[in-house]
Design a protein around this motif. Structure first.
Motif, PDB file in Angstrom:
ATOM      1  N   TRP A   1     -13.030  -4.557  15.365  1.00 34.25           N
ATOM      2  CA  TRP A   1     -12.453  -3.996  16.584  1.00 34.25           C
ATOM      3  C   TRP A   1     -13.487  -3.077  17.215  1.00 34.25           C
ATOM      4  CZ3 TRP A   1      -7.393  -4.978  18.343  1.00 34.25           C
ATOM      5  CH2 TRP A   1      -6.599  -5.731  17.472  1.00 34.25           C
ATOM      6  N   PHE A   2     -13.843  -3.331  18.475  1.00 39.93           N
ATOM      7  CA  PHE A   2     -14.804  -2.471  19.157  1.00 39.93           C
ATOM      8  C   PHE A   2     -14.160  -1.181  19.639  1.00 39.93           C
ATOM      9  CE2 PHE A   2     -17.516  -6.342  20.555  1.00 39.93           C
ATOM     10  CZ  PHE A   2     -17.952  -6.486  19.250  1.00 39.93           C
ATOM     11  N   ASN A   3     -12.863  -1.214  19.899  1.00 35.60           N
ATOM     12  CA  ASN A   3     -12.106  -0.031  20.308  1.00 35.60           C
ATOM     13  C   ASN A   3     -11.061   0.266  19.244  1.00 35.60           C
ATOM     14  OD1 ASN A   3     -12.493   1.276  23.125  1.00 35.60           O
ATOM     15  ND2 ASN A   3     -12.814  -0.901  23.507  1.00 35.60           N
ATOM     16  N   ARG A   4     -10.978   1.507  18.846  1.00 36.59           N
ATOM     17  CA  ARG A   4      -9.927   1.953  17.930  1.00 36.59           C
ATOM     18  C   ARG A   4      -9.339   3.243  18.488  1.00 36.59           C
ATOM     19  NH1 ARG A   4     -10.096  -0.718  12.901  1.00 36.59           N
ATOM     20  NH2 ARG A   4     -11.971  -1.983  12.577  1.00 36.59           N
ATOM     21  N   VAL A   5      -8.038   3.407  18.362  1.00 33.34           N
ATOM     22  CA  VAL A   5      -7.360   4.588  18.891  1.00 33.34           C
ATOM     23  C   VAL A   5      -6.732   5.354  17.732  1.00 33.34           C
ATOM     24  CG1 VAL A   5      -5.623   5.463  20.480  1.00 33.34           C
ATOM     25  CG2 VAL A   5      -6.876   3.366  21.054  1.00 33.34           C
ATOM     26  N   HIS A   6      -7.086   6.619  17.617  1.00 29.19           N
ATOM     27  CA  HIS A   6      -6.548   7.487  16.570  1.00 29.19           C
ATOM     28  C   HIS A   6      -5.625   8.528  17.214  1.00 29.19           C
ATOM     29  CE1 HIS A   6      -9.650   5.851  13.877  1.00 29.19           C
ATOM     30  NE2 HIS A   6     -10.456   5.983  14.905  1.00 29.19           N
ATOM     31  N   SER A   7      -4.560   8.861  16.539  1.00 25.94           N
ATOM     32  CA  SER A   7      -3.606   9.838  17.060  1.00 25.94           C
ATOM     33  C   SER A   7      -3.518  11.027  16.112  1.00 25.94           C
ATOM     34  CB  SER A   7      -2.219   9.198  17.238  1.00 25.94           C
ATOM     35  OG  SER A   7      -2.268   8.161  18.213  1.00 25.94           O
ATOM     36  N   TYR A   8      -3.515  12.217  16.690  1.00 25.55           N
ATOM     37  CA  TYR A   8      -3.494  13.450  15.919  1.00 25.55           C
ATOM     38  C   TYR A   8      -2.386  14.370  16.435  1.00 25.55           C
ATOM     39  CZ  TYR A   8      -8.215  11.852  14.775  1.00 25.55           C
ATOM     40  OH  TYR A   8      -9.295  11.105  14.387  1.00 25.55           O
ATOM     41  N   GLU A   9      -1.737  15.089  15.524  1.00 24.24           N
ATOM     42  CA  GLU A   9      -0.727  16.067  15.893  1.00 24.24           C
ATOM     43  C   GLU A   9      -1.384  17.444  15.965  1.00 24.24           C
ATOM     44  OE1 GLU A   9       2.323  15.373  16.758  1.00 24.24           O
ATOM     45  OE2 GLU A   9       2.078  13.228  16.335  1.00 24.24           O
ATOM     46  N   LEU A  10      -1.324  18.065  17.137  1.00 17.31           N
ATOM     47  CA  LEU A  10      -1.889  19.397  17.333  1.00 17.31           C
ATOM     48  C   LEU A  10      -0.776  20.433  17.263  1.00 17.31           C
ATOM     49  CD1 LEU A  10      -4.387  18.745  20.276  1.00 17.31           C
ATOM     50  CD2 LEU A  10      -4.745  18.491  17.810  1.00 17.31           C
ATOM     51  N   ALA A  11      -0.973  21.443  16.467  1.00 17.20           N
ATOM     52  CA  ALA A  11       0.033  22.496  16.317  1.00 17.20           C
ATOM     53  C   ALA A  11       0.086  23.372  17.560  1.00 17.20           C
ATOM     54  CB  ALA A  11      -0.279  23.338  15.086  1.00 17.20           C
ATOM     55  N   ALA A  12       1.215  24.023  17.753  1.00 11.93           N
ATOM     56  CA  ALA A  12       1.359  24.949  18.868  1.00 11.93           C
ATOM     57  C   ALA A  12       0.378  26.102  18.702  1.00 11.93           C
ATOM     58  CB  ALA A  12       2.789  25.476  18.933  1.00 11.93           C
ATOM     59  N   GLN A  13      -0.111  26.620  19.837  1.00 12.37           N
ATOM     60  CA  GLN A  13      -1.089  27.695  19.804  1.00 12.37           C
ATOM     61  C   GLN A  13      -0.599  28.858  20.661  1.00 12.37           C
ATOM     62  OE1 GLN A  13      -4.847  26.116  21.087  1.00 12.37           O
ATOM     63  NE2 GLN A  13      -5.111  24.856  19.259  1.00 12.37           N
ATOM     64  N   GLU A  14      -0.743  30.065  20.106  1.00  8.32           N
ATOM     65  CA  GLU A  14      -0.397  31.271  20.844  1.00  8.32           C
ATOM     66  C   GLU A  14      -1.632  31.778  21.577  1.00  8.32           C
ATOM     67  OE1 GLU A  14       2.522  32.624  21.249  1.00  8.32           O
ATOM     68  OE2 GLU A  14       3.484  31.060  20.027  1.00  8.32           O
ATOM     69  N   PRO A  15      -1.461  32.502  22.694  1.00  6.65           N
ATOM     70  CA  PRO A  15      -2.612  33.052  23.415  1.00  6.65           C
ATOM     71  C   PRO A  15      -3.299  34.118  22.589  1.00  6.65           C
ATOM     72  CG  PRO A  15      -0.564  33.922  24.306  1.00  6.65           C
ATOM     73  CD  PRO A  15      -0.187  32.815  23.338  1.00  6.65           C
ATOM     74  N   PRO A  16      -4.570  34.398  22.845  1.00  5.78           N
ATOM     75  CA  PRO A  16      -5.284  35.433  22.087  1.00  5.78           C
ATOM     76  C   PRO A  16      -4.579  36.773  22.180  1.00  5.78           C
ATOM     77  CG  PRO A  16      -6.798  34.144  23.445  1.00  5.78           C
ATOM     78  CD  PRO A  16      -5.407  33.747  23.854  1.00  5.78           C
ATOM     79  N   ALA A  17      -4.463  37.446  21.047  1.00  4.35           N
ATOM     80  CA  ALA A  17      -3.783  38.754  21.011  1.00  4.35           C
ATOM     81  C   ALA A  17      -4.713  39.858  21.475  1.00  4.35           C
ATOM     82  CB  ALA A  17      -3.308  39.041  19.592  1.00  4.35           C
ATOM     83  N   GLY A  18      -4.104  40.896  22.064  1.00  2.88           N
ATOM     84  CA  GLY A  18      -4.884  42.082  22.429  1.00  2.88           C
ATOM     85  C   GLY A  18      -5.534  42.019  23.780  1.00  2.88           C
ATOM     86  N   GLY A  19      -5.353  40.912  24.517  1.00  2.00           N
ATOM     87  CA  GLY A  19      -5.969  40.814  25.829  1.00  2.00           C
ATOM     88  C   GLY A  19      -5.232  41.652  26.852  1.00  2.00           C
ATOM     89  N   CYS A  20      -5.881  41.884  27.970  1.00  2.00           N
ATOM     90  CA  CYS A  20      -5.270  42.673  29.046  1.00  2.00           C
ATOM     91  C   CYS A  20      -4.058  41.940  29.587  1.00  2.00           C
ATOM     92  CB  CYS A  20      -6.305  42.900  30.151  1.00  2.00           C
ATOM     93  SG  CYS A  20      -5.673  43.850  31.554  1.00  2.00           S
ATOM     94  N   GLY A  21      -2.924  42.617  29.573  1.00  2.00           N
ATOM     95  CA  GLY A  21      -1.710  41.992  30.079  1.00  2.00           C
ATOM     96  C   GLY A  21      -1.201  40.901  29.176  1.00  2.00           C
ATOM     97  N   ALA A  22      -1.461  40.975  27.893  1.00  2.00           N
ATOM     98  CA  ALA A  22      -1.035  39.937  26.963  1.00  2.00           C
ATOM     99  C   ALA A  22       0.463  39.758  27.029  1.00  2.00           C
ATOM    100  CB  ALA A  22      -1.457  40.304  25.535  1.00  2.00           C
TER     101      ALA A  22
END
Length: 266
Positions: free
Chosen positions: A57-78
């Motif tokens: 197969w010249f093309n293969r498709v892989h699927s991945y589960e990405l976990a939820a991500q929180e915004p960086p802590a401590g930023g201005c107006g977090a």
């Protein structure tokens, strides 16, 4: 070992949008169908209906589960930022199509002892001359992207050709002179063109969306680019979705939408 030609001005390749790819495998199937009778034919299968099928197969498709991500802590107006990139990102499924990237400095070519793997000077496409290939698999070991396919039936290496028997076919209309995978993609997640031309549609798309090289730190300078997924808004939208749904007045919708609402509510 095989030498590389001087860098070409024309660099044909693909731009793959990870934001719109839905993992349907249409690219893989259409590629298999076209190349089973094209330049790199045949694309063999072993035990296709058995318990342990394998094949080329010249093309293969892989699927991945990405976990939820929180915004960086401590930023201005977090916690109060309206910027999508800084908002909480929900879990998502990422579909990752994989094929030859037609690198500017392809290790698969320079390790080939017979010259079977080569890079075309006129357009930068990397190909395999199966008449010269001895099946030593050095190219597959050198390729960090896992894009080489070994045909155990023929004893030779195979790979994506960018459908050169299609993109240069004068018997086809201009619109059809694209790789089979690009033609078949239902979500227009795949784009084809000259990435050596900064004014081409694909180059502009890469510039606008921040297209990236896969594992750029290795220095192989892949021609194909990937467009990263756009930030999701669902993190903030899901919280107030019930309230907005209760406040929806169907009678206030335009006539067409009211009719559609009735049809879908049956």
């Amino acid at each position: 070992m095989t030498a590389l030609p001087p860098p070409s001005k024309k660099k044909l390749g693909l731009v793959i949008d990870l934001d719109t790819c839905v993992g349907c495998h249409a690219c893989a199937v259409s590629c298999k169908e076209w190349n089973a009778g094209g330049f790199a034919a045949p694309l063999t299968d072993e035990r296709p209906y058995g318990e342990d099928p394998s094949g080329v197969w010249f093309n293969r498709v892989h699927s991945y589960e990405l976990a939820a991500q929180e915004p960086p802590a401590g930023g201005c107006g977090a916690g109060a930022s309206t910027d999508v990139a800084e908002a909480p990102q929900p879990a998502m499924t990422l579909h990752f199509p994989r094929s030859c990237l037609h690198c500017e400095q392809p290790a698969c070519v320079t390790v080939c002892p017979t010259g079977a793997s080569y890079k075309r000077a006129e357009d930068g496409i990397v190909l395999v001359d199966e008449d010269k290939c001895i099946g030593c698999k050095l190219c597959s070991w050198a390729c960090p992207y896992g894009a080489r396919e070994y045909s155990a039936v023929e004893g030779v290496m195979k790979k994506c050709t960018l459908c050169i028997d299609r993109i240069y076919n004068d018997n086809l209309s201009e619109a059809e002179r694209q790789p089979a995978c690009v033609q078949a993609c239902p979500t227009r997640a795949r784009h084809f063109g000259d990435l050596g031309d900064p004014d081409s549609a694909v180059s502009k798309l890469v510039a606008e969306r921040g297209g990236v090289d896969l594992m750029a730190q290795l220095g192989y300078q892949p021609t194909n680019k990937y467009l990263p997924p756009r930030p999701r808004r669902a993190g903030a939208a899901q919280a107030d979705a019930p309230a907005r749904e209760e406040a929806l007045d169907a009678q206030a919708l335009p006539t067409v939408l009211r009719w559609l609402d009735r049809v879908l509510s049956r």
